[in-house]
Every structure is written in C-alpha cells, then in structure tokens.
Design a protein around this motif. Structure first.
Motif, PDB file in Angstrom:
ATOM      1  N   ASP A 134       0.597  -0.850   0.019  1.00 51.51           N
ATOM      2  CA  ASP A 134       0.085   0.208   0.406  1.00 51.51           C
ATOM      3  C   ASP A 134       0.850   1.461   0.147  1.00 51.51           C
ATOM      4  OD1 ASP A 134      -2.594  -1.568   0.273  1.00 51.51           O
ATOM      5  OD2 ASP A 134      -2.048  -1.867   2.390  1.00 51.51           O
ATOM      6  N   ARG A 135       1.533   0.658  -0.507  1.00 46.23           N
ATOM      7  CA  ARG A 135       2.850   2.391  -0.533  1.00 46.23           C
ATOM      8  C   ARG A 135       2.801   3.139  -1.370  1.00 46.23           C
ATOM      9  NH1 ARG A 135       6.462  -1.999   0.614  1.00 46.23           N
ATOM     10  NH2 ARG A 135       6.980  -1.841   2.742  1.00 46.23           N
ATOM     11  N   LYS A 136       2.728   4.181  -1.190  1.00 48.58           N
ATOM     12  CA  LYS A 136       2.822   5.173  -2.513  1.00 48.58           C
ATOM     13  C   LYS A 136       3.775   5.428  -3.717  1.00 48.58           C
ATOM     14  CE  LYS A 136       3.891   9.693  -1.499  1.00 48.58           C
ATOM     15  NZ  LYS A 136       3.959  11.311  -1.120  1.00 48.58           N
ATOM     16  N   VAL A 137       3.434   5.494  -4.765  1.00 45.53           N
ATOM     17  CA  VAL A 137       3.434   5.630  -6.255  1.00 45.53           C
ATOM     18  C   VAL A 137       3.565   6.818  -7.176  1.00 45.53           C
ATOM     19  CG1 VAL A 137       3.601   2.741  -6.465  1.00 45.53           C
ATOM     20  CG2 VAL A 137       1.853   3.675  -7.219  1.00 45.53           C
ATOM     21  N   PRO A 138       3.951   7.508  -7.949  1.00 44.96           N
ATOM     22  CA  PRO A 138       3.152   8.558  -8.246  1.00 44.96           C
ATOM     23  C   PRO A 138       2.167   8.285  -8.652  1.00 44.96           C
ATOM     24  CG  PRO A 138       5.700   8.291  -9.151  1.00 44.96           C
ATOM     25  CD  PRO A 138       5.615   7.153  -8.479  1.00 44.96           C
ATOM     26  N   LYS A 139       1.408   8.978  -9.101  1.00 42.44           N
ATOM     27  CA  LYS A 139       0.123   9.481  -9.827  1.00 42.44           C
ATOM     28  C   LYS A 139      -0.425   8.307 -11.377  1.00 42.44           C
ATOM     29  CE  LYS A 139      -2.091  11.287  -6.100  1.00 42.44           C
ATOM     30  NZ  LYS A 139      -3.130  12.704  -6.226  1.00 42.44           N
ATOM     31  N   ALA A 140       0.899   9.439 -12.212  1.00 39.61           N
ATOM     32  CA  ALA A 140       1.258   9.294 -13.565  1.00 39.61           C
ATOM     33  C   ALA A 140       1.398   7.321 -13.696  1.00 39.61           C
ATOM     34  CB  ALA A 140       1.807  10.180 -13.559  1.00 39.61           C
ATOM     35  N   TRP A 141       2.022   6.350 -12.846  1.00 38.78           N
ATOM     36  CA  TRP A 141       2.025   6.026 -13.250  1.00 38.78           C
ATOM     37  C   TRP A 141       0.983   4.169 -14.022  1.00 38.78           C
ATOM     38  CZ3 TRP A 141       6.031   2.969  -9.531  1.00 38.78           C
ATOM     39  CH2 TRP A 141       7.571   3.604  -9.695  1.00 38.78           C
ATOM     40  N   GLN A 142       1.242   3.702 -15.063  1.00 42.36           N
ATOM     41  CA  GLN A 142       0.100   3.271 -15.385  1.00 42.36           C
ATOM     42  C   GLN A 142       0.478   1.373 -15.603  1.00 42.36           C
ATOM     43  OE1 GLN A 142      -1.541   4.951 -19.401  1.00 42.36           O
ATOM     44  NE2 GLN A 142      -0.435   6.851 -18.603  1.00 42.36           N
ATOM     45  N   ASN A 143      -0.255   0.524 -16.030  1.00 39.67           N
ATOM     46  CA  ASN A 143      -0.330  -0.498 -16.298  1.00 39.67           C
ATOM     47  C   ASN A 143      -0.196  -0.600 -17.960  1.00 39.67           C
ATOM     48  OD1 ASN A 143      -2.941  -1.133 -13.661  1.00 39.67           O
ATOM     49  ND2 ASN A 143      -0.800  -2.242 -14.002  1.00 39.67           N
ATOM     50  N   ASN A 144       0.184  -2.086 -18.389  1.00 43.49           N
ATOM     51  CA  ASN A 144       0.838  -2.178 -19.946  1.00 43.49           C
ATOM     52  C   ASN A 144       0.202  -2.951 -20.077  1.00 43.49           C
ATOM     53  OD1 ASN A 144       1.737  -2.558 -22.363  1.00 43.49           O
ATOM     54  ND2 ASN A 144       3.878  -4.458 -21.432  1.00 43.49           N
ATOM     55  N   ARG A 145      -1.192  -2.470 -21.073  1.00 45.36           N
ATOM     56  CA  ARG A 145      -2.414  -3.779 -21.829  1.00 45.36           C
ATOM     57  C   ARG A 145      -1.304  -4.138 -23.077  1.00 45.36           C
ATOM     58  NH1 ARG A 145      -5.874   0.348 -24.621  1.00 45.36           N
ATOM     59  NH2 ARG A 145      -3.966   1.944 -24.981  1.00 45.36           N
ATOM     60  N   TYR A 146       0.102  -3.770 -23.422  1.00 42.37           N
ATOM     61  CA  TYR A 146       0.780  -4.825 -24.347  1.00 42.37           C
ATOM     62  C   TYR A 146       1.341  -6.341 -23.855  1.00 42.37           C
ATOM     63  CZ  TYR A 146      -0.646  -0.797 -27.027  1.00 42.37           C
ATOM     64  OH  TYR A 146      -2.348   0.451 -27.217  1.00 42.37           O
ATOM     65  N   THR A 147       0.790  -6.731 -23.291  1.00 44.39           N
ATOM     66  CA  THR A 147       2.046  -7.589 -22.284  1.00 44.39           C
ATOM     67  C   THR A 147       0.923  -8.975 -22.153  1.00 44.39           C
ATOM     68  OG1 THR A 147       2.991  -8.018 -20.802  1.00 44.39           O
ATOM     69  CG2 THR A 147       1.651  -6.911 -20.110  1.00 44.39           C
ATOM     70  N   ASP A 148       1.470 -10.275 -21.374  1.00 44.84           N
ATOM     71  CA  ASP A 148       0.607 -11.118 -20.812  1.00 44.84           C
ATOM     72  C   ASP A 148       1.093 -10.824 -19.858  1.00 44.84           C
ATOM     73  OD1 ASP A 148       3.198 -11.935 -21.093  1.00 44.84           O
ATOM     74  OD2 ASP A 148       3.052 -13.377 -21.756  1.00 44.84           O
ATOM     75  N   VAL A 149       1.945 -10.342 -18.998  1.00 48.38           N
ATOM     76  CA  VAL A 149       1.340 -10.607 -18.164  1.00 48.38           C
ATOM     77  C   VAL A 149       0.427 -10.038 -16.945  1.00 48.38           C
ATOM     78  CG1 VAL A 149       2.706  -9.642 -14.983  1.00 48.38           C
ATOM     79  CG2 VAL A 149       3.985 -10.111 -17.396  1.00 48.38           C
ATOM     80  N   PRO A 150      -0.355 -10.611 -16.261  1.00 45.37           N
ATOM     81  CA  PRO A 150      -1.876 -10.066 -15.248  1.00 45.37           C
ATOM     82  C   PRO A 150      -1.556  -8.899 -14.883  1.00 45.37           C
ATOM     83  CG  PRO A 150      -1.351 -12.170 -15.156  1.00 45.37           C
ATOM     84  CD  PRO A 150      -0.458 -12.175 -15.392  1.00 45.37           C
ATOM     85  N   LYS A 151      -2.205  -7.513 -15.116  1.00 49.39           N
ATOM     86  CA  LYS A 151      -2.806  -6.364 -14.460  1.00 49.39           C
ATOM     87  C   LYS A 151      -2.468  -6.385 -13.184  1.00 49.39           C
ATOM     88  CE  LYS A 151      -4.990  -2.692 -13.800  1.00 49.39           C
ATOM     89  NZ  LYS A 151      -6.714  -2.014 -13.681  1.00 49.39           N
ATOM     90  N   GLU A 152      -2.819  -8.046 -12.160  1.00 53.05           N
ATOM     91  CA  GLU A 152      -2.771  -6.941 -10.976  1.00 53.05           C
ATOM     92  C   GLU A 152      -1.053  -8.049 -10.115  1.00 53.05           C
ATOM     93  OE1 GLU A 152      -4.452 -11.314 -12.047  1.00 53.05           O
ATOM     94  OE2 GLU A 152      -4.839  -9.216 -12.740  1.00 53.05           O
ATOM     95  N   HIS A 153       0.016  -8.282 -11.595  1.00 56.70           N
ATOM     96  CA  HIS A 153       1.130  -8.915 -11.036  1.00 56.70           C
ATOM     97  C   HIS A 153       2.359  -8.231 -11.908  1.00 56.70           C
ATOM     98  CE1 HIS A 153      -0.787 -12.165  -8.015  1.00 56.70           C
ATOM     99  NE2 HIS A 153      -0.722 -12.423  -9.212  1.00 56.70           N
ATOM    100  N   GLN A 154       1.879  -7.281 -12.588  1.00 52.44           N
ATOM    101  CA  GLN A 154       2.889  -6.846 -13.321  1.00 52.44           C
ATOM    102  C   GLN A 154       3.930  -5.298 -12.532  1.00 52.44           C
ATOM    103  OE1 GLN A 154       0.663  -3.749 -16.021  1.00 52.44           O
ATOM    104  NE2 GLN A 154      -0.265  -5.547 -17.653  1.00 52.44           N
TER     105      GLN A 154
END
Length: 309
Positions: A134-154
C-alpha cells in the motif's frame, strides 16, 4: 534546495538489442515504448522500456554496444536495480514465471527488511523485485495493456537503486544536504528516500572496498533523478557551479532536458519530467525509429547502419 521528485530512468549497456528486447518485453512484460539511438553516437540503438507510455520512474533504457565485453563487478558502481510489483503474491507469480522461462533467479528472500525476489537478466544485470503493497507511487504510473503478464502482477516501476562505493561519506553528504534525501535506515546499509511513504525514490548505499567495477554488458551506465522542469534543472546547475565541480551543463534530449554529473565515480543524470514523448497513438509507440529533430535529416543513413529488431 533542489527538489527531486523520484527516479526518472536508469540506463544500462547491452551487447545485443534483439536479445535485450526479448528479455524485457517477452519475459519481464515491460513495454518498449521508444526505439531510438544514442544521441551522441547514432550508430547504436537506445531502447526504452517501461509502463504503457514510458512514464518517468518506470523506465529502463539500454545502449547497444555490439563489441561490449563482460562486466567485471566491483565497487564505485550502481550494483542493483529494484523493481516494484503490487504485493507479496506477485513475488510467487514471478518466481513461477522465471522458472518457466528460464530466468536466473534466487528463492524468495529478504532485501532491506522486505520480502524480495533477486534475479538477473541474460547478461547478468542484478535486479530485485519488491512488493509495493500500500505504499505510495507516482499517480501517473500506468499498467501495460500490451503484455501477457496479468495486471495484478505487472512490474509497476523503479524502486530502490543500490550504489556500491569505497567511501560513502561524500555521497551521504550530497544526498542529505544538497538533494534533500532523508536517511531511512542505517542498520546494515544506508537507505535514503525523498518520500518515506514510498519506495520509488530510494537509494541504497553500500560501502565496499576493493577493485572498481569494469563496465561491460549488463552493467549500469547511469541513474537519472527526476526534476519538475527546466527551472528546477537550473537550480541543479547553480548548485554544482557553486561547488565548482565538472558537469555537462543542460543538454536538450528532445523528450526532456538533462544535466549529467559524476559523483563518487557514479554518473547521475538530472532529467525534467517533460515535455515527454509526442504521440497521438499509444498503440504505435516503439514501433518505428524515433529520432530527435537534429538527427531527422540523417534518418536514411542512421537506419541503414542499424540492424532491424
């Protein structure tokens, strides 16, 4: 006082751009959002990996130097890169993925008091996955839609970056008194941060005597720290001018502006958050060779000297 916002990017050396792309895109699940060249030597690729759009703080970049030999590890170097994943469950996901894909890794262990998974890329670059929880990260960071790694583990972005230095006293002084980093922990290594609620700006200092590192494939070239804009970059320049130390002056990299300074034999870049990449279509990022304006007239020559990847 200079205001540092966090890590901007970190740059490494690779011998083979194709193998490099395969590892960081197909195995680590990062996005190659920019394919460019070394602006000081356009005969070599400069590849950028990160989140979907290359947000500052998520970027690992590589210069391809084909004749590059082996790294001889040692002190006065950037010795390990921390990468943040969402939680401890993600470490188990990555351990299984590494086993499946043949990535060199250790068992899940501890790093700076946190659960951690140490691993190495195909050229021996030392990295460690750390749960952000639950630590803070920059708000601008995004997930990557162009990978087979699930969003919850990227992989989310950069975490602690480790320096090995023969004598850490001068670097401690620079971080604390000039860059406003705070000492978080001094039990075994010195851990510094600009944000005690997050890991995205952390620098770990390890004092180590011995031979200096001889860089080669899989070694780190420099760490870039993020500043807001050119006004803030000018504060860095004024600070270093007052100290009467050698630095690069402000360099226009087209996508951002930078200043380079070597401290304790380690190259540190200060880079602005903007203007960033000019793009209209996120899907097309990294597909074509992007050149800064001053190199565009040489496009045919430059592309002719590069192997397609």
């Amino acid at each position: 006082m200079v205001e540092i916002l966090g890590h901007h990017h970190i740059s490494m050396l690779t011998k083979d751009a194709k193998l490099n792309k395969d590892f960081y895109v197909n195995k680590l699940g990062l996005r190659m959002y920019l394919k460019s060249v070394n602006q000081d030597d356009p005969s070599m690729y400069h590849l950028f990996y990160g989140d979907e759009v290359g947000t500052p703080g998520t970027s690992l970049t590589f210069f391809e130097i084909k004749p590059m030999g082996q790294t001889y590890k040692g002190t006065n170097s950037i010795s390990r890169i921390g990468l943040l994943v969402p939680n401890e469950e993600s470490l188990s996901y990555w351990k299984s993925r590494f086993e499946e894909l043949g990535v060199d890794h250790d068992v899940i262990g501890i790093y700076n008091g946190m659960m951690a998974l140490h691993f190495r890329d195909h050229e021996g670059l030392e990295m460690v996955l750390l749960p952000n929880d639950d630590r803070k990260v920059p708000k601008a960071w995004q997930n990557n839609r162009y990978t087979d790694v699930p969003k919850e583990h990227q992989i989310m972005g950069m975490g602690p970056v480790e320096f090995k230095i023969e004598d850490v006293s001068e670097m401690k002084n620079f971080l604390e008194n000039d860059l406003n980093f705070e000492l978080v922990d001094s039990e075994s290594e010195l851990l510094y941060s600009i944000d005690l609620d997050g890991l995205y700006s952390d620098i770990v200092l390890k004092e180590e005597k011995g031979k200096r590192e001889r860089p080669g494939k899989g070694s780190v070239h420099h760490l870039a720290l993020s500043v807001a804009d050119e006004d803030e970059l000018n504060k860095v320049k004024e600070l270093l001018d007052e100290k009467e130390v050698v630095h690069s002056g402000i360099v226009d990299r087209d996508f951002f502006k930078s200043l380079y300074y070597r401290h304790s034999h380690i190259l540190i870049e200060f880079a602005t958050e903007g203007p960033g990449l000019p793009y209209n279509d996120v899907e097309q990022l990294g597909q074509q060779l992007d050149l800064p304006g001053f190199l565009e007239p040489r496009r045919a020559e430059i592309e002719g000297n590069l192997d397609p990847i």
